[in-house]
Design a protein around this motif. Structure first.
Motif, PDB file in Angstrom:
ATOM      1  N   ASP A 149     -12.662   0.887  -5.910  1.00 22.40           N
ATOM      2  CA  ASP A 149     -11.861  -0.062  -5.145  1.00 22.40           C
ATOM      3  C   ASP A 149     -12.520  -0.307  -3.791  1.00 22.40           C
ATOM      4  N   ALA A 199     -11.595  -0.812   0.490  1.00 15.55           N
ATOM      5  CA  ALA A 199     -10.755  -0.922   1.683  1.00 15.55           C
ATOM      6  C   ALA A 199     -11.579  -1.585   2.770  1.00 15.55           C
ATOM      7  N   ILE A 254       0.819  -1.212   0.000  1.00 15.63           N
ATOM      8  CA  ILE A 254       0.000   0.000   0.000  1.00 15.63           C
ATOM      9  C   ILE A 254       0.855   1.264   0.000  1.00 15.63           C
ATOM     10  N   LEU A 262      -6.610  -3.804   1.225  1.00 14.17           N
ATOM     11  CA  LEU A 262      -6.960  -2.872   0.162  1.00 14.17           C
ATOM     12  C   LEU A 262      -7.029  -3.647  -1.147  1.00 14.17           C
TER      13      LEU A 262
END
Length: 504
Positions: free
Chosen positions: A412, A414, A126, A432
């Motif tokens: 996306d 998380a 990340i 993630l």
């Protein structure tokens, strides 16, 4: 927030059944299957015995079922406490023969152990997307963050510390600039509008209690005076939303009282200068998260609400006008799932809003690692129905946020875990997933070494046009079946992930 499920909810057979962690599936003798289906599927989604190992059913779950059914031959916990006595009905709700049939059905059909989940290989760290900033909060004890909220207008975040009884103000650099005392109030939700904050107070602790000492209050930013309480004597409320649901120009308050043996989802309409009138739209405990959104595009704001507590389901409360709502069940889950949260977003670019659902609460009578815990994406079929499109395994998944974190136009995910497998690699505590085409690529991290993440928020805290992430650690609660890290107690309490896609 970790939920304590299966507390007394008596007075009717249906309500007792809502709280049972019982599982039944076709197989075994016909008589056993019939008994299992009749008892287990009457008030909640019929669960499968393969969801838990046989030893878990035998030693942990079935005895709790026996207590709530009043079949004390199946109870193995010794003399009943005062609280356990409240769970036992005055008369048995099933016969000894039915109990024996259901118990044998479980133990003959359940696996000896559950298979481990298959974790995808990470493609990068990340750190290529985020700068990690540890926020040190100088309290007397280790910080235990019960709520966190990013304010993109003020470019700061607010972190409520339930142990030190402080609400921290933190800037985008990760520096605590202010601390407001919260007394004995434990804050579980903050909604910020301009300079005003709407706070939900669960009570004086996250721990289980039958005290109705929750409240909702308004306060002004940077004002250390006591807030203005507008609702009180609530039963462990976890979230409050302000929305004009009837288009009269006056916002209502929507409260989720998680409760224990009681609880409800209610709309509070302003009645006069000093009070509200309550309209209960769901009269059972266990609502863990809700959102206001126009589901059918008729111009009226509807309500989405996720419930746990045995009857685990996601409901759409359709706004009919004049504060009248009708419920529609969109998704239903087995009572052992541990539903923990949801988000909404168009995940496949078809113009329809999909559902991102997490299950992973492991604070119940089946504390084993479960390979079906994780993130589920349910595709909007466009006709009021949803179908599972993606499953991303994550032990103890607690909250997922769907955002475009790398600014490529795709959404996306998380996700944090409060009940992680501490031996997992890549770690369970924070994951993630970056969407690339139709696939999701996992980015690795080591954030599980510094915090046990109970709460998370995502917004642009530094004003550079991309989406940042804030994580809040709450190490004090019960241990996880996946292990406990001593480092959590020495962790920073809050971690900021500053997105690097638009500079910094």
């Amino acid at each position: 927030m970790a939920k304590e499920i299966y507390q007394a909810i008596g007075r009717s057979i249906c309500i007792y059944l809502l709280l049972l962690l019982t599982a039944c599936k076709a197989g075994g003798s016909r008589e056993e299957a019939e008994a299992a289906h009749r008892v287990c599927g009457s008030c909640h989604l019929f669960p499968d015995p393969s969801l838990l190992p046989a030893a878990c059913w035998d030693k942990q779950v079935l005895p709790q079922m026996a207590l709530r059914m009043g079949v004390m031959s199946g109870w193995n916990g010794g003399p009943l406490s005062a609280e356990q006595e409240k769970l036992r009905p005055l008369q048995p709700l099933i016969s000894e023969a039915e109990w024996k049939a259901i118990r044998h059905y479980y133990l003959s059909q359940a696996p000896a152990k559950l298979q481990s989940d298959v974790i995808p290989e990470p493609v990068a760290n990340i750190g290529v997307l985020f700068e990690i900033r540890h926020v040190r909060l100088p309290g007397e004890r280790a910080a235990n963050i019960s709520c966190i909220r990013i304010n993109p207008v003020q470019r700061e975040l607010y972190a409520a510390d339930a142990v030190n009884h402080l609400c921290w103000y933190v800037n985008a650099e990760g520096i605590a600039t202010h601390a407001r005392r919260t007394g004995d109030a434990v804050i579980t939700d903050m909604q910020v509008s301009g300079r005003q904050v709407l706070e939900t107070v669960i009570g004086t602790s996250l721990n289980l209690t039958t005290a109705k000492n929750g409240a909702v209050q308004y306060r002004q930013l940077y004002d250390d005076k006591p807030g203005t309480t507008v609702l009180q004597q609530l039963y462990r409320p976890v979230q409050t939303l302000s929305a004009d649901l009837d288009a009269d120009g006056i916002p209502e308050l929507l409260t989720a009282e998680f409760g224990v043996d009681e609880g409800k989802l209610s709309i509070h309409a302003k009645a006069n200068r000093n009070g509200y009138t309550e309209n209960v739209i769901y009269a059972l405990p266990g609502t863990v998260h809700m959102a206001v959104t126009d589901m059918n595009r008729d111009g009226r704001p509807d309500i989405l609400a996720l419930s746990s507590q045995g009857n685990e389901l996601l409901q759409w409360f359709e706004n009919l006008g004049k504060l009248e709502f009708t419920p529609h069940t969109l998704l239903r889950f087995p009572p052992v799932y541990g539903s923990s949260g949801f988000d909404t977003a168009d995940m496949d670019d078809d113009g329809l809003t999909d559902i991102i659902y997490t299950c992973g609460d492991n604070a119940d009578y089946s504390p084993v690692m479960k390979p079906w815990h994780g993130i589920y994406i349910y595709h909007n079929n466009g006709n009021g129905t949803y179908s599972q499109q993606v499953f991303l395994p994550q032990n103890g998944a607690y909250k997922a946020l769907a955002r475009d974190f790398n600014n490529d136009g795709q959404t996306d995910i998380a996700c944090i875990s409060y009940f992680p497998d501490t031996t997992a690699s890549p770690q369970d505590e924070f994951r993630l997933y970056i969407k690339t085409g139709s696939a999701y690529q996992l980015y690795s991290n080591h954030l599980g070494n510094v915090g046990r993440w109970l709460v998370m928020d995502a917004a642009d805290i530094d004003g550079d046009g991309d989406c940042d992430i804030a994580l809040g650690s709450y190490p004090m609660m019960m241990t996880s079946p996946g292990g406990y890290r001593a480092q959590w107690q020495q962790g920073p309490g809050v971690v900021l992930l500053i997105n690097k896609k638009c500079g910094n």
